[in-house]
Scaffold this motif. Structure first.
Motif, short mmCIF file in Angstrom:
data_model
loop_
_atom_site.label_atom_id
_atom_site.label_comp_id
_atom_site.label_asym_id
_atom_site.label_seq_id
_atom_site.Cartn_x
_atom_site.Cartn_y
_atom_site.Cartn_z
N MET A 1 0.84 -1.19 0.00
CA MET A 1 0.00 0.00 0.00
C MET A 1 0.88 1.25 0.00
SD MET A 1 -2.80 0.75 2.93
CE MET A 1 -3.62 2.29 3.07
N ASP A 2 0.54 2.25 -0.81
CA ASP A 2 1.25 3.53 -0.82
C ASP A 2 0.76 4.36 0.37
OD1 ASP A 2 2.62 5.84 -1.40
OD2 ASP A 2 1.27 6.46 -3.01
N LEU A 3 1.66 4.59 1.31
CA LEU A 3 1.29 5.28 2.55
C LEU A 3 1.53 6.78 2.53
CD1 LEU A 3 2.68 2.64 5.08
CD2 LEU A 3 0.32 2.94 4.30
N THR A 4 2.10 7.30 1.46
CA THR A 4 2.46 8.73 1.44
C THR A 4 1.26 9.64 1.68
OG1 THR A 4 2.34 8.76 -0.98
CG2 THR A 4 4.52 8.44 0.01
N GLN A 5 0.09 9.24 1.21
CA GLN A 5 -1.10 10.09 1.44
C GLN A 5 -1.47 10.16 2.92
OE1 GLN A 5 -4.82 8.53 -0.11
NE2 GLN A 5 -4.02 6.45 -0.03
N TYR A 6 -0.98 9.20 3.72
CA TYR A 6 -1.27 9.17 5.15
C TYR A 6 -0.11 9.69 6.00
CZ TYR A 6 -5.01 6.22 3.47
OH TYR A 6 -6.11 5.74 2.80
N GLN A 7 0.85 10.33 5.35
CA GLN A 7 2.04 10.82 6.05
C GLN A 7 2.36 12.26 5.66
OE1 GLN A 7 4.85 7.74 4.96
NE2 GLN A 7 3.96 6.30 6.41
N GLN A 8 1.33 13.03 5.39
CA GLN A 8 1.49 14.41 4.95
C GLN A 8 1.86 15.31 6.14
OE1 GLN A 8 1.39 15.31 1.70
NE2 GLN A 8 1.20 13.10 1.38
N VAL B 1 -12.94 11.56 9.26
CA VAL B 1 -11.78 11.53 10.16
C VAL B 1 -10.52 11.45 9.31
CG1 VAL B 1 -10.63 10.27 12.03
CG2 VAL B 1 -13.13 10.38 11.95
N GLN B 2 -9.57 12.33 9.54
CA GLN B 2 -8.30 12.29 8.80
C GLN B 2 -7.41 11.20 9.38
OE1 GLN B 2 -7.27 16.65 8.77
NE2 GLN B 2 -7.19 16.19 6.58
N VAL B 3 -6.62 10.56 8.51
CA VAL B 3 -5.82 9.41 8.91
C VAL B 3 -4.33 9.68 8.74
CG1 VAL B 3 -5.36 6.96 8.47
CG2 VAL B 3 -7.70 7.85 8.27
N ILE B 4 -3.57 9.29 9.77
CA ILE B 4 -2.11 9.27 9.72
C ILE B 4 -1.74 7.82 9.97
CG2 ILE B 4 0.02 10.06 10.82
CD1 ILE B 4 -1.90 12.55 11.71
N MET B 5 -0.85 7.27 9.13
CA MET B 5 -0.58 5.85 9.21
C MET B 5 0.92 5.56 9.16
SD MET B 5 -2.16 2.77 6.82
CE MET B 5 -3.71 3.61 6.68
N ASP B 6 1.34 4.58 9.96
CA ASP B 6 2.72 4.11 10.00
C ASP B 6 3.69 5.21 10.40
OD1 ASP B 6 4.51 1.94 9.79
OD2 ASP B 6 5.12 2.55 7.78
N ARG B 7 3.26 6.02 11.36
CA ARG B 7 4.08 7.09 11.93
C ARG B 7 3.90 7.08 13.44
NH1 ARG B 7 7.08 7.36 8.26
NH2 ARG B 7 7.18 8.97 6.67
N CYS B 8 4.96 7.41 14.16
CA CYS B 8 4.90 7.48 15.63
C CYS B 8 4.61 8.91 16.06
CB CYS B 8 6.22 7.00 16.23
SG CYS B 8 6.27 7.18 18.03
#
Length: 157
Positions: free
Chosen positions: A3-10, A123-130
């Motif tokens: 999965m491309d996660l860049t959209q969830y790491q802005q 709900v906005q999503v942030i993924m694979d980030r601490c």
């Protein structure tokens, strides 16, 4: 295919989430050696209201621990998740139900279905980030040292 996660790491969304003050930590442990405990401790120490969510605990970090997000009396702004990815769709539904602004999935917690549920509910999503690392990057000591400020560069003058 991954999965491309860049959209969830802005960065803009991450920084907006960090500006919120009420953070529920789902899967928070009372064990001082667990990452979820340390992240909650760190956030609390930096002025956030941390709301532990774990059905096996009654209190963590001096705060009442809730069995689920929907049982928190005053809705949190951010739902920070330290759970297996299989649990995320249900947590995303709870985030939508309580009107959370952000669903933040920690390192390794990746759920396309959970993200779709959250986004469909606004709900906005942030993924694979601490959240702790991102706080340090944008608001804490890493920021003070010049990271992400465009003040430090590897380019020679």
């Amino acid at each position: 295919m991954t999965m491309d996660l860049t959209q969830y790491q802005q960065p803009e969304i991450i920084q907006a989430a960090l500006s919120q003050r009420r953070i529920a930590v789902v899967g928070m442990s009372a064990n001082h050696l667990r990452a979820s405990y340390f992240v909650g401790f760190y956030l609390q120490r930096h002025g956030y209201q941390v709301i532990p969510v774990n059905p096996r605990e009654s209190e963590i970090l001096g705060q009442v621990c809730y069995p689920s997000v929907t049982e928190i009396h005053e809705p949190p702004d951010v739902i920070n998740v330290f759970r297996d990815p299989a649990a995320v769709p249900g947590i995303a539904e709870e985030a939508v139900a309580v009107g959370a602004k952000y669903l933040w999935l920690q390192f390794g917690v990746i759920s396309e279905t959970g993200a779709a549920i959250a986004e469909a509910g606004g709900v906005q999503v942030i993924m694979d980030r601490c959240i702790k690392v991102e706080h340090a990057r944008y608001r804490g000591r890493m920021h003070w040292l010049g990271f992400n400020t465009e003040q430090i560069s590897a380019q020679r003058a």
